[in-house]
Design a protein around this motif. Structure first.
Motif, PDB file in Angstrom:
ATOM      1  N   PRO A   1       1.462   6.426  -3.354  1.00  0.00           N
ATOM      2  CA  PRO A   1       2.716   7.076  -2.928  1.00  0.00           C
ATOM      3  C   PRO A   1       3.279   8.010  -3.984  1.00  0.00           C
ATOM      4  O   PRO A   1       3.825   9.071  -3.649  1.00  0.00           O
ATOM      5  CB  PRO A   1       3.657   5.899  -2.648  1.00  0.00           C
TER       6      PRO A   1
ATOM      7  N   ASP B   1       0.807  -1.203   0.000  1.00  0.00           N
ATOM      8  CA  ASP B   1       0.000   0.000   0.000  1.00  0.00           C
ATOM      9  C   ASP B   1       0.852   1.270   0.000  1.00  0.00           C
ATOM     10  O   ASP B   1       0.412   2.300  -0.465  1.00  0.00           O
ATOM     11  CB  ASP B   1      -0.932   0.004   1.215  1.00  0.00           C
ATOM     12  N   TRP B   2       2.031   1.210   0.553  1.00  0.00           N
ATOM     13  CA  TRP B   2       2.895   2.397   0.563  1.00  0.00           C
ATOM     14  C   TRP B   2       4.301   1.986   0.174  1.00  0.00           C
ATOM     15  O   TRP B   2       4.814   0.968   0.622  1.00  0.00           O
ATOM     16  CB  TRP B   2       2.902   3.062   1.934  1.00  0.00           C
ATOM     17  N   SER B   3       4.911   2.797  -0.661  1.00  0.00           N
ATOM     18  CA  SER B   3       6.269   2.511  -1.125  1.00  0.00           C
ATOM     19  C   SER B   3       7.046   3.817  -1.178  1.00  0.00           C
ATOM     20  O   SER B   3       6.712   4.711  -1.959  1.00  0.00           O
ATOM     21  CB  SER B   3       6.233   1.860  -2.515  1.00  0.00           C
ATOM     22  N   TRP B   4       8.060   3.924  -0.345  1.00  0.00           N
ATOM     23  CA  TRP B   4       8.885   5.131  -0.361  1.00  0.00           C
ATOM     24  C   TRP B   4       9.608   5.334  -1.690  1.00  0.00           C
ATOM     25  O   TRP B   4       9.745   6.486  -2.138  1.00  0.00           O
ATOM     26  CB  TRP B   4       9.878   5.104   0.792  1.00  0.00           C
TER      27      TRP B   4
ATOM     28  N   THR C   1      -7.635   0.982   0.706  1.00  0.00           N
ATOM     29  CA  THR C   1      -7.447   2.414   0.908  1.00  0.00           C
ATOM     30  C   THR C   1      -8.533   2.958   1.828  1.00  0.00           C
ATOM     31  O   THR C   1      -9.722   2.775   1.567  1.00  0.00           O
ATOM     32  CB  THR C   1      -7.497   3.171  -0.431  1.00  0.00           C
TER      33      THR C   1
ATOM     34  N   VAL D   1      -7.478   8.688   4.023  1.00  0.00           N
ATOM     35  CA  VAL D   1      -6.390   8.845   3.052  1.00  0.00           C
ATOM     36  C   VAL D   1      -6.902   9.497   1.774  1.00  0.00           C
ATOM     37  O   VAL D   1      -6.261  10.392   1.209  1.00  0.00           O
ATOM     38  CB  VAL D   1      -5.752   7.477   2.742  1.00  0.00           C
TER      39      VAL D   1
ATOM     40  N   PHE E   1       7.198   7.116  -3.773  1.00  0.00           N
ATOM     41  CA  PHE E   1       6.987   8.464  -3.251  1.00  0.00           C
ATOM     42  C   PHE E   1       8.097   9.392  -3.739  1.00  0.00           C
ATOM     43  O   PHE E   1       7.829  10.491  -4.235  1.00  0.00           O
ATOM     44  CB  PHE E   1       6.963   8.433  -1.723  1.00  0.00           C
TER      45      PHE E   1
END
Length: 248
Positions: A146, A14-17, A112, A116, A20
């Motif tokens: 991201p 769900d989140w990936s730096w 999600t 958010v 980003f």
């Protein structure tokens, strides 16, 4: 994993730096600077209205819409009643609703959460919308959120800083240069929209906008010209494309 959005990446969490920071790099490649420079004039208007520099920068973080910010500080200079100012700024921001409705479905997945999406909606303005419309469809769905926040946070942060800089600097610039800086964001928006056009209906919508825009401003105005133009021009282009597909 590649950081380039033109290449397909693997399915992510769900989140990936990395995605980003890919968004951050893409924003710094042009979009963030275009919108930042174009809103320096907001800082100058805030100073003329008697507000401190902190309020000028905060208006970018909270309103995040150049016309709404200009309306706020212009109305404050005219001694307009605060409730009327709040209503006018809210009404001017209604034009962003179609942009939210076109971007948020691309960001949403089964996991999600609503907060958010609400946070993402706050960041959607013309430049972020245009960049999202251009890039997000080519990304795997888990990479979109991201990447979007990377672009949006960078654009907003840099623009808040430029608004504060404009508070101190733009008053010393020649008026034609200041006016030209305010036009950078609309020019970028038009160029990006043209680049993202995928069908004849997209090009027809832009043609309708160019032809009917001056007419709407002349005979409607009052902040209602853009919604009417969107319904008439955009709706007409969609109908033409629909009829063309049926006839094919």
């Amino acid at each position: 994993m590649t950081g380039d959005v033109e290449r397909a990446g693997p399915v992510l969490e769900d989140w990936s730096w990395p995605w980003f920071f890919t968004g951050v790099r893409r924003a710094l490649a042009g979009p963030a600077f275009y919108v930042a420079i174009s809103l320096m004039g907001v800082g100058a208007l805030a100073r003329a209205a008697g507000f401190p520099v902190g309020v000028a920068a905060l208006s970018t973080l909270l309103v995040w819409a150049g016309p709404g910010q200009l309306l706020f500080f212009g109305a404050a200079m005219a001694k307009t009643a605060p409730p009327a100012i709040a209503f006018a700024v809210s009404l001017s921001s209604a034009r962003l609703l179609p942009m939210c409705l076109s971007v948020l479905p691309m960001l949403r997945s089964r996991r999600t959460r609503l907060p958010v999406l609400l946070a993402a909606a706050h960041f959607i303005a013309v430049t972020v919308w245009a960049e999202s419309l251009r890039r997000l469809p080519d990304l795997e769905r888990p990479a979109r959120l991201p990447y979007f926040f990377g672009v949006a946070v960078t654009c907003m942060g840099l623009t808040a800083a430029s608004t504060a800089a404009g508070f101190w600097l733009i008053g010393s610039l020649p008026k034609p240069l200041g006016a030209g800086m305010m036009m950078l964001s609309p020019i970028y928006f038009l160029a990006t929209t043209a680049r993202a056009a995928r069908s004849g209906a997209d090009w027809l919508a832009m043609l309708f906008g160019a032809v009917l825009g001056p007419v709407a401003i002349r005979f409607i105005g009052g902040g209602f010209d853009l919604p009417v133009l969107a319904v008439v021009g955009g709706g007409g282009a969609w109908l033409a494309g629909f009829l063309a597909r049926r006839a094919a």
